[in-house]
Design a protein around this motif. Structure first.
Motif, PDB file in Angstrom:
ATOM      1  N   LEU A  59       1.242   3.792  -0.680  1.00 10.70           N
ATOM      2  CA  LEU A  59       1.580   3.791  -2.103  1.00 10.70           C
ATOM      3  C   LEU A  59       2.104   2.419  -2.518  1.00 10.70           C
ATOM      4  O   LEU A  59       1.747   1.902  -3.587  1.00 10.70           O
ATOM      5  CB  LEU A  59       2.632   4.868  -2.396  1.00 10.70           C
ATOM      6  N   LEU A  60       2.917   1.799  -1.676  1.00 14.05           N
ATOM      7  CA  LEU A  60       3.436   0.471  -1.977  1.00 14.05           C
ATOM      8  C   LEU A  60       2.299  -0.533  -2.134  1.00 14.05           C
ATOM      9  O   LEU A  60       2.302  -1.362  -3.056  1.00 14.05           O
ATOM     10  CB  LEU A  60       4.383   0.023  -0.858  1.00 14.05           C
ATOM     11  N   ASP A  61       1.313  -0.462  -1.255  1.00 14.69           N
ATOM     12  CA  ASP A  61       0.170  -1.378  -1.326  1.00 14.69           C
ATOM     13  C   ASP A  61      -0.590  -1.200  -2.637  1.00 14.69           C
ATOM     14  O   ASP A  61      -1.011  -2.170  -3.270  1.00 14.69           O
ATOM     15  CB  ASP A  61      -0.751  -1.126  -0.130  1.00 14.69           C
ATOM     16  N   ARG A  62      -0.721   0.030  -3.053  1.00 15.81           N
ATOM     17  CA  ARG A  62      -1.425   0.303  -4.307  1.00 15.81           C
ATOM     18  C   ARG A  62      -0.622  -0.205  -5.509  1.00 15.81           C
ATOM     19  O   ARG A  62      -1.175  -0.773  -6.449  1.00 15.81           O
ATOM     20  CB  ARG A  62      -1.666   1.802  -4.438  1.00 15.81           C
ATOM     21  N   VAL A  63       0.704  -0.026  -5.457  1.00 21.17           N
ATOM     22  CA  VAL A  63       1.566  -0.514  -6.536  1.00 21.17           C
ATOM     23  C   VAL A  63       1.453  -2.028  -6.665  1.00 21.17           C
ATOM     24  O   VAL A  63       1.438  -2.575  -7.782  1.00 21.17           O
ATOM     25  CB  VAL A  63       3.028  -0.094  -6.273  1.00 21.17           C
ATOM     26  N   LEU A  64       1.352  -2.719  -5.543  1.00 17.51           N
ATOM     27  CA  LEU A  64       1.331  -4.179  -5.538  1.00 17.51           C
ATOM     28  C   LEU A  64      -0.059  -4.767  -5.720  1.00 17.51           C
ATOM     29  O   LEU A  64      -0.236  -5.985  -5.622  1.00 17.51           O
ATOM     30  CB  LEU A  64       1.940  -4.700  -4.230  1.00 17.51           C
ATOM     31  N   LEU A  65      -1.017  -3.939  -6.006  1.00 17.16           N
ATOM     32  CA  LEU A  65      -2.398  -4.372  -6.166  1.00 17.16           C
ATOM     33  C   LEU A  65      -2.522  -5.517  -7.173  1.00 17.16           C
ATOM     34  O   LEU A  65      -3.268  -6.477  -6.963  1.00 17.16           O
ATOM     35  CB  LEU A  65      -3.243  -3.171  -6.610  1.00 17.16           C
ATOM     36  N   ASP A  66      -1.778  -5.426  -8.285  1.00 16.90           N
ATOM     37  CA  ASP A  66      -1.848  -6.459  -9.325  1.00 16.90           C
ATOM     38  C   ASP A  66      -0.645  -7.397  -9.296  1.00 16.90           C
ATOM     39  O   ASP A  66      -0.430  -8.168 -10.220  1.00 16.90           O
ATOM     40  CB  ASP A  66      -1.976  -5.827 -10.710  1.00 16.90           C
ATOM     41  N   ARG A  67       0.147  -7.307  -8.219  1.00 25.36           N
ATOM     42  CA  ARG A  67       1.339  -8.163  -8.073  1.00 25.36           C
ATOM     43  C   ARG A  67       2.325  -7.964  -9.219  1.00 25.36           C
ATOM     44  O   ARG A  67       2.992  -8.882  -9.673  1.00 25.36           O
ATOM     45  CB  ARG A  67       0.954  -9.635  -7.977  1.00 25.36           C
ATOM     46  N   TYR A  68       2.415  -6.724  -9.675  1.00 29.22           N
ATOM     47  CA  TYR A  68       3.347  -6.365 -10.733  1.00 29.22           C
ATOM     48  C   TYR A  68       3.833  -4.948 -10.461  1.00 29.22           C
ATOM     49  O   TYR A  68       3.026  -4.068 -10.123  1.00 29.22           O
ATOM     50  CB  TYR A  68       2.669  -6.435 -12.104  1.00 29.22           C
ATOM     51  N   MET A  69       5.138  -4.720 -10.564  1.00 25.77           N
ATOM     52  CA  MET A  69       5.694  -3.397 -10.318  1.00 25.77           C
ATOM     53  C   MET A  69       6.212  -2.848 -11.646  1.00 25.77           C
ATOM     54  O   MET A  69       7.275  -3.246 -12.121  1.00 25.77           O
ATOM     55  CB  MET A  69       6.809  -3.464  -9.272  1.00 25.77           C
ATOM     56  N   SER A  70       5.446  -1.973 -12.253  1.00 24.69           N
ATOM     57  CA  SER A  70       5.824  -1.413 -13.552  1.00 24.69           C
ATOM     58  C   SER A  70       6.950  -0.400 -13.369  1.00 24.69           C
ATOM     59  O   SER A  70       7.249   0.050 -12.259  1.00 24.69           O
ATOM     60  CB  SER A  70       4.620  -0.744 -14.206  1.00 24.69           C
ATOM     61  N   ALA A  71       7.566  -0.032 -14.487  1.00 26.12           N
ATOM     62  CA  ALA A  71       8.628   0.973 -14.442  1.00 26.12           C
ATOM     63  C   ALA A  71       8.086   2.307 -13.940  1.00 26.12           C
ATOM     64  O   ALA A  71       8.743   3.014 -13.180  1.00 26.12           O
ATOM     65  CB  ALA A  71       9.258   1.134 -15.821  1.00 26.12           C
ATOM     66  N   THR A  72       6.874   2.646 -14.368  1.00 27.21           N
ATOM     67  CA  THR A  72       6.252   3.895 -13.914  1.00 27.21           C
ATOM     68  C   THR A  72       6.024   3.858 -12.410  1.00 27.21           C
ATOM     69  O   THR A  72       6.286   4.843 -11.704  1.00 27.21           O
ATOM     70  CB  THR A  72       4.913   4.114 -14.631  1.00 27.21           C
ATOM     71  N   GLU A  73       5.543   2.730 -11.915  1.00 28.71           N
ATOM     72  CA  GLU A  73       5.304   2.602 -10.472  1.00 28.71           C
ATOM     73  C   GLU A  73       6.612   2.613  -9.691  1.00 28.71           C
ATOM     74  O   GLU A  73       6.684   3.176  -8.596  1.00 28.71           O
ATOM     75  CB  GLU A  73       4.519   1.323 -10.202  1.00 28.71           C
TER      76      GLU A  73
ATOM     77  N   ALA B  53       5.127 -14.874  15.896  1.00 26.31           N
ATOM     78  CA  ALA B  53       4.295 -13.757  16.355  1.00 26.31           C
ATOM     79  C   ALA B  53       3.656 -13.086  15.152  1.00 26.31           C
ATOM     80  O   ALA B  53       4.285 -12.964  14.095  1.00 26.31           O
ATOM     81  CB  ALA B  53       5.139 -12.752  17.131  1.00 26.31           C
ATOM     82  N   ALA B  54       2.414 -12.672  15.314  1.00 27.08           N
ATOM     83  CA  ALA B  54       1.701 -12.024  14.213  1.00 27.08           C
ATOM     84  C   ALA B  54       2.222 -10.606  14.001  1.00 27.08           C
ATOM     85  O   ALA B  54       2.529  -9.891  14.962  1.00 27.08           O
ATOM     86  CB  ALA B  54       0.210 -11.992  14.503  1.00 27.08           C
ATOM     87  N   ALA B  55       2.340 -10.219  12.741  1.00 28.34           N
ATOM     88  CA  ALA B  55       2.736  -8.856  12.378  1.00 28.34           C
ATOM     89  C   ALA B  55       1.509  -8.108  11.894  1.00 28.34           C
ATOM     90  O   ALA B  55       0.566  -8.708  11.372  1.00 28.34           O
ATOM     91  CB  ALA B  55       3.803  -8.893  11.285  1.00 28.34           C
ATOM     92  N   PRO B  56       1.489  -6.779  12.051  1.00 29.49           N
ATOM     93  CA  PRO B  56       0.321  -6.013  11.592  1.00 29.49           C
ATOM     94  C   PRO B  56       0.157  -6.095  10.077  1.00 29.49           C
ATOM     95  O   PRO B  56       1.133  -6.041   9.327  1.00 29.49           O
ATOM     96  CB  PRO B  56       0.636  -4.582  12.047  1.00 29.49           C
ATOM     97  N   THR B  57      -1.082  -6.241   9.639  1.00 32.06           N
ATOM     98  CA  THR B  57      -1.375  -6.270   8.206  1.00 32.06           C
ATOM     99  C   THR B  57      -1.385  -4.843   7.677  1.00 32.06           C
ATOM    100  O   THR B  57      -2.079  -3.979   8.229  1.00 32.06           O
ATOM    101  CB  THR B  57      -2.732  -6.936   7.944  1.00 32.06           C
ATOM    102  N   LEU B  58      -0.624  -4.592   6.617  1.00 33.59           N
ATOM    103  CA  LEU B  58      -0.461  -3.230   6.104  1.00 33.59           C
ATOM    104  C   LEU B  58      -1.094  -3.051   4.739  1.00 33.59           C
ATOM    105  O   LEU B  58      -0.794  -2.105   4.018  1.00 33.59           O
ATOM    106  CB  LEU B  58       1.027  -2.886   6.049  1.00 33.59           C
ATOM    107  N   THR B  59      -1.984  -3.976   4.351  1.00 31.39           N
ATOM    108  CA  THR B  59      -2.700  -3.840   3.089  1.00 31.39           C
ATOM    109  C   THR B  59      -4.037  -3.154   3.329  1.00 31.39           C
ATOM    110  O   THR B  59      -4.595  -3.218   4.420  1.00 31.39           O
ATOM    111  CB  THR B  59      -2.948  -5.214   2.444  1.00 31.39           C
ATOM    112  N   THR B  60      -4.547  -2.516   2.286  1.00 31.97           N
ATOM    113  CA  THR B  60      -5.807  -1.773   2.420  1.00 31.97           C
ATOM    114  C   THR B  60      -7.025  -2.621   2.104  1.00 31.97           C
ATOM    115  O   THR B  60      -8.150  -2.209   2.359  1.00 31.97           O
ATOM    116  CB  THR B  60      -5.810  -0.555   1.475  1.00 31.97           C
TER     117      THR B  60
END
Length: 405
Positions: free
Chosen positions: A231-245, A315-322
């Motif tokens: 859900l966090l990845d989807r919220v950050l899709l547009d690099r903006y966190m709206s009040a609804t999100e 050290a590389a961290a796992p990528t958590l974006t879709t």
């Protein structure tokens, strides 16, 4: 003799109430027969649609969403106007909008003949001025916060006071005060009114609100909660966190029984994965650095950690974006008064093989909203169907466009 005047100003989504434009802010200023301001009331109004020309009125959908709908405000508005001459600058506009809205609320109000217009009266009392700004300047009144309803109503009240003091026939003013028109006899209750400044103080931070909204027995078991991260990845899709999100994240964290510590750790894991992905080719571009700082701010990552991302991690961290992408054949729906002309957007999307639409369809890949907190029917339907809502800038990012293109 009437009780005096009620100066009114409305901010609206557009110009035509018959075409679904709605009131988004109301201000009423009581003025005595001598021109003295006796009281000021103002509130935002939830229009239950997109916010229209936000570049003019400056009201966000998040702010309006917390305000009452007009039907809940109508009785107290009628009470504030009863027994007073309604006054506005360009009264035909405010009278038309107010009558339409009152009618929808099941109440009647006097027609335009009972309204006094400070714009029309400028021809009698001032020379060559018509706009509210010009008229205010002509009488030496310093306007502030233009297109905020209370500021505009106070400016019109100052004009009215100047007209009253200009030595015009007192009998003419008495005639107006003796015929204020009939307003519904409704109870006076402004407790639900929400002024613009009050509405904009609600906390927006996820971590800040978790201390209030999530149960104190929430836990942190140290695991990566992939559902929250998705859900966090989807919220950050547009690099903006709206009040609804933000509300969605708070609600979902509560459902998952996540503590603020757990959410902070998940945010850090997401950020670390983004940094590792940016450094995967051993080079950090200027655009990637801007993106890292933007995401870090939204996730409330501490400044030292964000600054450290300018160097390749040990050290590389796992990528958590879709890896959300728009592909040829995807449907993109647009709502609201966008910065870029709607026809221009349709041309850009069509050129890239995408299918632009004005109406919401269930197979839409994304909804683009001028304000992602929009209360339009399309936005409400998108949320019900689980379709991401992104800003216009977010769409530009997905398409690899610059704002100037």
């Amino acid at each position: 003799m009437g009780r005096g005047f009620a100066v009114i100003d409305l901010e609206t989504t557009g110009l035509f109430p018959q075409k679904h434009d709605r009131i988004v802010e109301v201000a009423i200023v009581h003025v005595s027969p001598a021109g003295v301001v006796e009281g000021v009331w103002e509130t935002l109004v939830n229009p239950m649609r997109d916010m229209g020309a936000q570049r003019i009125h400056g009201i966000s959908a998040a702010a309006a969403a917390r305000a009452p709908e007009f039907s809940a405000l109508a009785p107290s508005i009628a009470s504030l106007l009863r027994g007073r001459v309604p006054v506005a600058h360009n009264a035909s506009f405010d009278a038309r909008f107010l009558a339409h809205s009152m009618e929808h609320a099941g109440l009647a109000c006097p027609d335009l003949a009972y309204w006094m217009c400070t714009m029309q009266l400028a021809g009698t009392f001032l020379q060559g001025n018509r706009s509210l700004a010009d008229c205010s300047a002509a009488i030496g009144y310093a306007m502030q916060n233009a297109h905020r309803a209370s500021a505009d109503a106070l400016a019109a009240a100052a004009l009215l006071r100047a007209y009253l003091g200009a030595g015009h026939d007192p009998a003419w003013w008495d005639g107006w005060l003796a015929t204020p028109g009939e307003w519904p006899d409704e109870p006076f209750d402004t407790t639900a009114w929400l002024a613009r400044t009050d509405s904009d103080t609600a906390p927006r931070s996820v971590l800040e609100r978790l201390h209030v909204d999530v149960a104190t027995d929430a836990i942190d078991d140290g695991a990566l909660n992939l559902d929250y991260l998705a859900l966090l990845d989807r919220v950050l899709l547009d690099r903006y966190m709206s009040a609804t999100e933000t509300d969605d994240l708070i609600r979902f964290a509560a459902e998952l029984n996540l503590s603020s510590t757990a959410v902070r750790r998940l945010h850090r894991a997401y950020f670390d994965g983004l940094v590792s992905a940016a450094w995967a080719d051993d080079h950090l571009t200027a655009d990637e650095w801007v993106d890292i700082r933007k995401i870090g701010g939204l996730l409330e990552i501490d400044a030292q950690t964000i600054a450290g991302a300018a160097s390749k991690p040990d050290a590389a961290a796992p990528t958590l974006t879709t890896g959300f992408r728009l592909s040829p054949g995807d449907t993109v729906v647009i709502t609201g008064d966008t910065r870029r002309d709607r026809a221009a957007w349709f041309a850009i999307l069509t050129e890239r093989g995408l299918i632009p639409k004005d109406s919401m369809v269930k197979k839409a890949k994304v909804l683009v909203a001028a304000d992602p907190d929009s209360m339009s029917g399309k936005a409400r339907q998108a949320r019900a169907w689980g379709i991401p809502i992104v800003t216009e800038e977010g769409l530009e990012r997905l398409l690899g466009l610059s704002a100037a293109e």
